[in-house]
Motif scaffolding. Structure first.
Motif, PDB file in Angstrom:
ATOM      1  N   HIS A  24       8.315 -10.158  12.384  1.00 43.26           N
ATOM      2  CA  HIS A  24       9.605 -10.851  12.425  1.00 43.26           C
ATOM      3  C   HIS A  24      10.060 -10.974  13.880  1.00 43.26           C
ATOM      4  O   HIS A  24       9.223 -11.026  14.786  1.00 43.26           O
ATOM      5  CB  HIS A  24      10.627 -10.132  11.544  1.00 43.26           C
ATOM      6  N   ILE A  25      11.345 -11.003  14.128  1.00 41.85           N
ATOM      7  CA  ILE A  25      11.893 -11.395  15.432  1.00 41.85           C
ATOM      8  C   ILE A  25      12.202 -10.198  16.325  1.00 41.85           C
ATOM      9  O   ILE A  25      12.486 -10.352  17.505  1.00 41.85           O
ATOM     10  CB  ILE A  25      13.149 -12.273  15.215  1.00 41.85           C
ATOM     11  N   GLY A  26      12.122  -8.982  15.781  1.00 39.63           N
ATOM     12  CA  GLY A  26      12.400  -7.807  16.596  1.00 39.63           C
ATOM     13  C   GLY A  26      13.845  -7.759  17.039  1.00 39.63           C
ATOM     14  O   GLY A  26      14.778  -7.899  16.248  1.00 39.63           O
ATOM     15  N   VAL A  27      14.048  -7.570  18.337  1.00 35.57           N
ATOM     16  CA  VAL A  27      15.398  -7.602  18.915  1.00 35.57           C
ATOM     17  C   VAL A  27      15.544  -8.859  19.777  1.00 35.57           C
ATOM     18  O   VAL A  27      16.230  -8.868  20.790  1.00 35.57           O
ATOM     19  CB  VAL A  27      15.701  -6.326  19.726  1.00 35.57           C
ATOM     20  N   ASN A  28      14.856  -9.904  19.341  1.00 31.10           N
ATOM     21  CA  ASN A  28      14.933 -11.219  19.991  1.00 31.10           C
ATOM     22  C   ASN A  28      14.333 -11.202  21.394  1.00 31.10           C
ATOM     23  O   ASN A  28      14.811 -11.885  22.302  1.00 31.10           O
ATOM     24  CB  ASN A  28      16.380 -11.718  20.037  1.00 31.10           C
TER      25      ASN A  28
ATOM     26  N   GLY B 178      12.820  -4.642  13.609  1.00 33.88           N
ATOM     27  CA  GLY B 178      12.584  -6.079  13.486  1.00 33.88           C
ATOM     28  C   GLY B 178      11.137  -6.519  13.479  1.00 33.88           C
ATOM     29  O   GLY B 178      10.853  -7.715  13.454  1.00 33.88           O
ATOM     30  N   ARG B 179      10.188  -5.583  13.549  1.00 34.97           N
ATOM     31  CA  ARG B 179       8.760  -5.877  13.350  1.00 34.97           C
ATOM     32  C   ARG B 179       8.226  -6.982  14.271  1.00 34.97           C
ATOM     33  O   ARG B 179       7.428  -7.820  13.857  1.00 34.97           O
ATOM     34  CB  ARG B 179       8.487  -6.262  11.881  1.00 34.97           C
ATOM     35  N   GLN B 180       8.654  -6.992  15.520  1.00 27.41           N
ATOM     36  CA  GLN B 180       8.118  -7.971  16.468  1.00 27.41           C
ATOM     37  C   GLN B 180       6.633  -7.716  16.679  1.00 27.41           C
ATOM     38  O   GLN B 180       6.203  -6.573  16.844  1.00 27.41           O
ATOM     39  CB  GLN B 180       8.859  -7.867  17.800  1.00 27.41           C
ATOM     40  N   ILE B 181       5.826  -8.767  16.675  1.00 27.56           N
ATOM     41  CA  ILE B 181       4.386  -8.616  16.850  1.00 27.56           C
ATOM     42  C   ILE B 181       4.080  -7.847  18.129  1.00 27.56           C
ATOM     43  O   ILE B 181       4.648  -8.104  19.187  1.00 27.56           O
ATOM     44  CB  ILE B 181       3.676  -9.989  16.872  1.00 27.56           C
ATOM     45  N   GLY B 182       3.190  -6.876  18.017  1.00 28.71           N
ATOM     46  CA  GLY B 182       2.787  -6.078  19.161  1.00 28.71           C
ATOM     47  C   GLY B 182       3.671  -4.883  19.436  1.00 28.71           C
ATOM     48  O   GLY B 182       3.296  -3.998  20.213  1.00 28.71           O
ATOM     49  N   ALA B 183       4.851  -4.829  18.802  1.00 29.59           N
ATOM     50  CA  ALA B 183       5.768  -3.712  19.016  1.00 29.59           C
ATOM     51  C   ALA B 183       5.449  -2.579  18.045  1.00 29.59           C
ATOM     52  O   ALA B 183       4.718  -2.750  17.065  1.00 29.59           O
ATOM     53  CB  ALA B 183       7.214  -4.170  18.843  1.00 29.59           C
TER      54      ALA B 183
ATOM     55  N   LYS C 275      12.010  -0.349  -2.766  1.00 24.01           N
ATOM     56  CA  LYS C 275      11.483   0.656  -1.840  1.00 24.01           C
ATOM     57  C   LYS C 275      10.768  -0.014  -0.664  1.00 24.01           C
ATOM     58  O   LYS C 275      10.981   0.349   0.506  1.00 24.01           O
ATOM     59  CB  LYS C 275      10.525   1.579  -2.586  1.00 24.01           C
ATOM     60  N   ASP C 276       9.921  -1.000  -0.962  1.00 25.72           N
ATOM     61  CA  ASP C 276       9.152  -1.666   0.090  1.00 25.72           C
ATOM     62  C   ASP C 276      10.060  -2.445   1.038  1.00 25.72           C
ATOM     63  O   ASP C 276       9.919  -2.359   2.268  1.00 25.72           O
ATOM     64  CB  ASP C 276       8.125  -2.614  -0.532  1.00 25.72           C
ATOM     65  N   ILE C 277      10.995  -3.206   0.480  1.00 29.96           N
ATOM     66  CA  ILE C 277      11.887  -4.007   1.326  1.00 29.96           C
ATOM     67  C   ILE C 277      12.790  -3.105   2.156  1.00 29.96           C
ATOM     68  O   ILE C 277      13.040  -3.368   3.340  1.00 29.96           O
ATOM     69  CB  ILE C 277      12.721  -4.982   0.467  1.00 29.96           C
ATOM     70  N   SER C 278      13.273  -2.020   1.546  1.00 32.24           N
ATOM     71  CA  SER C 278      14.164  -1.101   2.262  1.00 32.24           C
ATOM     72  C   SER C 278      13.480  -0.516   3.492  1.00 32.24           C
ATOM     73  O   SER C 278      14.095  -0.390   4.561  1.00 32.24           O
ATOM     74  CB  SER C 278      14.624   0.025   1.331  1.00 32.24           C
ATOM     75  N   TYR C 279      12.208  -0.170   3.353  1.00 33.85           N
ATOM     76  CA  TYR C 279      11.495   0.387   4.510  1.00 33.85           C
ATOM     77  C   TYR C 279      11.165  -0.691   5.536  1.00 33.85           C
ATOM     78  O   TYR C 279      11.448  -0.536   6.731  1.00 33.85           O
ATOM     79  CB  TYR C 279      10.206   1.078   4.071  1.00 33.85           C
ATOM     80  N   LEU C 280      10.569  -1.784   5.077  1.00 32.45           N
ATOM     81  CA  LEU C 280      10.119  -2.816   6.011  1.00 32.45           C
ATOM     82  C   LEU C 280      11.275  -3.442   6.786  1.00 32.45           C
ATOM     83  O   LEU C 280      11.094  -3.893   7.921  1.00 32.45           O
ATOM     84  CB  LEU C 280       9.344  -3.900   5.256  1.00 32.45           C
ATOM     85  N   SER C 281      12.461  -3.476   6.188  1.00 37.37           N
ATOM     86  CA  SER C 281      13.611  -4.084   6.866  1.00 37.37           C
ATOM     87  C   SER C 281      14.586  -3.040   7.400  1.00 37.37           C
ATOM     88  O   SER C 281      15.739  -3.356   7.697  1.00 37.37           O
ATOM     89  CB  SER C 281      14.343  -5.033   5.909  1.00 37.37           C
ATOM     90  N   SER C 282      14.130  -1.807   7.540  1.00 28.30           N
ATOM     91  CA  SER C 282      15.000  -0.754   8.068  1.00 28.30           C
ATOM     92  C   SER C 282      15.095  -0.847   9.587  1.00 28.30           C
ATOM     93  O   SER C 282      14.213  -1.395  10.257  1.00 28.30           O
ATOM     94  CB  SER C 282      14.463   0.622   7.671  1.00 28.30           C
ATOM     95  N   ASN C 283      16.164  -0.287  10.140  1.00 25.39           N
ATOM     96  CA  ASN C 283      16.336  -0.276  11.594  1.00 25.39           C
ATOM     97  C   ASN C 283      15.211   0.474  12.298  1.00 25.39           C
ATOM     98  O   ASN C 283      14.926   0.234  13.472  1.00 25.39           O
ATOM     99  CB  ASN C 283      17.675   0.362  11.959  1.00 25.39           C
ATOM    100  N   GLU C 284      14.574   1.382  11.577  1.00 24.84           N
ATOM    101  CA  GLU C 284      13.486   2.176  12.157  1.00 24.84           C
ATOM    102  C   GLU C 284      12.362   1.286  12.683  1.00 24.84           C
ATOM    103  O   GLU C 284      11.723   1.601  13.691  1.00 24.84           O
ATOM    104  CB  GLU C 284      12.940   3.137  11.101  1.00 24.84           C
ATOM    105  N   LEU C 285      12.127   0.152  12.024  1.00 24.99           N
ATOM    106  CA  LEU C 285      11.039  -0.744  12.422  1.00 24.99           C
ATOM    107  C   LEU C 285      11.486  -1.781  13.454  1.00 24.99           C
ATOM    108  O   LEU C 285      10.676  -2.567  13.944  1.00 24.99           O
ATOM    109  CB  LEU C 285      10.445  -1.447  11.196  1.00 24.99           C
TER     110      LEU C 285
END
Length: 511
Positions: A296-300, A73-78, A61-71
């Motif tokens: 993570h890297i976001g959309v680079n 790529g979790r780029q810092i500040g985004a 559940k945690d990995i599915s949410y954190l690595s979903s397209n909704e986030l």
């Protein structure tokens, strides 16, 4: 054979997402986890317990949410990184931890403005003879100060080579202090002798260091010859800046014997990330720090993807949603007599993909729960770092545990870990592929940083793979068997050290 059969069935389940079979799949999933833990009991005389099934569901559940397209790529500040931070805060709060957030500032962009200036003065007069054009004739380099203005005489420093091996010193016999050092790029006859002994001493950083050590108030690079490539005009946000202007003049020619004016005016755009902290107070003298990173890297956006030029979402399921999910699993389960001789601080860093910003900020400004008398980190017993635990190799089955040298107690605790060797093997400090990649560099930095603060640290990882730091690092590739076993290994280490008190420091903290 039975273990392999169950493992294959588990894998089939974990990737089955049809709504029609959701309820039945959940029952099968829990049954498989119980079969697995039963098998481990029989082979190793130890218990993971019936909670293993629910723990696996929580990890997914945690990995599915954190690595979903909704986030995204979790780029810092985004926005996606903020969503990840909120999710982690809520998860830690549900486990009744005291939750706080530490702000992590980072440089998003450095941009030279029109207020930059390079000019030649009229000798003996306080006026300008010639002003050069920004970007077409000159530009500031990444090492330049952001805001500075200097007018001074200049001195020709040749190629600025200082090499102890050959005894060469282009600064010898000249007064550099208080003057602008004019330095050619490269070295003499570089195009004819590309493998010269001076190659290492010819990089810009070495020349800048040599000039600043001799008191230069400004540095102006010019071309050694037209065949030598010009240094980049892109201002690297992570480059260490000097407190003087550092410019490049796109010419091989020198200037009249008159003072030069260098004005550095670089605009800095900053952003913020959020490191999440959860504290469990067992009212003990020492605290164990369990850490991972959620950015993570976001959309680079900052071009740090392994897939050069990509603008796709980098979901970072293994790196490092798996580490954060493991942290949350430990936050939920480190309770009771097996674990009650320490307090716990669970830390999910932000900014690690930008150069370990979050962990550096944490060590420089630790939370009050870790303070003892005059030592801001005095209550820390030891730390465990969780990085990329979701892709256990099905052939080698190696879980790498680095940092045993940071405390002699670690080696003894790791020797006591019991695993099904058909599913997972411990590789302490193994010279595997893990030790040559970005995750290993992160672990090495943390080992050195925590050692500098007199804190033993263990770094756990199942290593990288062809998807690391690429858009293809997705949740469906996670090896949940390996992840469950890795989390259990962390629990065993903590349980083995539960009654050991304050761990002694080792002699080789980086191993």
């Amino acid at each position: 054979m039975a273990q392999a059969y169950i493992c294959n069935a588990f894998t089939l389940y974990i990737h089955s997402n049809t709504a029609r079979n959701q309820f039945m799949n959940k029952k099968i999933f829990l049954s498989l986890c119980l079969l697995y833990t039963t098998g481990l009991r029989a082979q190793n005389s130890r218990q993971i317990g019936a909670a293993g099934g629910q723990e696996a569901l929580s990890l997914k559940k945690d990995i599915s949410y954190l690595s979903s397209n909704e986030l995204k790529g979790r780029q810092i500040g985004a926005a996606g990184e903020q969503m990840a931070s909120t999710y982690i805060q809520n998860a830690l709060g549900k486990d009744k931890l005291v939750v706080s957030v530490q702000t992590v500032e980072f440089v998003k962009l450095r941009m030279a403005t029109a207020q930059c200036k390079m000019a030649v003065n009229i000798l003996g007069l306080d006026s300008i003879a010639k002003t050069f054009t920004l970007f077409s004739e000159y530009y500031p380099l990444s090492q330049s100060s952001n805001k500075d203005s200097i007018t001074a005489n200049w001195v020709d420093c040749g190629y600025g080579i200082v090499d102890k091996k050959t005894g060469k010193d282009d600064f010898a016999g000249q007064t550099i202090a208080g003057q602008i050092a004019v330095i050619r790029t490269g070295y003499f006859a570089m195009d004819e002798f590309p493998d010269s002994l001076w190659d290492e001493a010819s990089n810009l950083s070495a020349k800048i260091l040599a000039a600043t050590q001799r008191g230069a108030v400004g540095i102006l690079f010019i071309r050694g010859n037209n065949k030598i490539a010009a240094p980049s005009g892109s201002l690297n946000r992570s480059e260490k800046t000097q407190n003087i202007p550092v410019f490049f003049y796109n010419s091989t020619g020198l200037f009249p014997r008159a003072p030069l004016t260098l004005v550095s005016h670089i605009r800095v755009f900053k952003g913020q990330g959020q490191t999440v902290i959860g504290y469990r107070n067992n009212h003990k003298k020492k605290t164990i720090v369990v850490c991972a990173n959620h950015d993570h890297i976001g959309v680079n956006e900052f071009e740090n993807s392994a897939k050069v030029g990509s603008q796709e979402i980098h979901n970072g399921a293994n790196n490092n949603a798996s580490g954060v999910a493991s942290l949350l699993a430990l936050a939920h389960s480190l309770k009771g007599k097996r674990y009650n001789k320490n307090n716990y601080l669970f830390v999910s860093f932000s900014g690690e993909e930008m150069g370990a910003l979050g962990s550096a900020e944490f060590l420089q400004h630790p939370p009050q729960q870790l303070k003892a008398k005059n030592n801001p980190l005095g209550k820390v017993n030891y730390a465990i770092h969780l990085q990329a635990l979701g892709r256990l190799d099905p052939d080698s089955k190696l879980l790498s545990i680095s940092g045993q040298g940071s405390s002699p107690a670690f080696h003894r605790a790791i020797e006591r870990i019991q695993t099904d060797t058909h599913q997972l093997r411990i590789a302490p400090n193994a010279p595997t592929e893990t030790n040559t990649n970005t995750d290993s560099k992160t672990a090495s930095y943390l080992l050195e940083s925590f050692a500098g603060a007199s804190i033993p640290l263990l770094a756990m990882s199942t290593g990288i793979n062809e998807d690391d730091r690429r858009p293809s690092d997705d949740e469906e590739k996670i090896n949940y068997w390996g992840l469950l076993a890795s989390v259990d290994c962390a629990k065993q280490v903590i349980a083995a050290l539960n009654k050991k008190g304050k761990l002694p420091l080792g002699k080789n903290p980086s191993r």
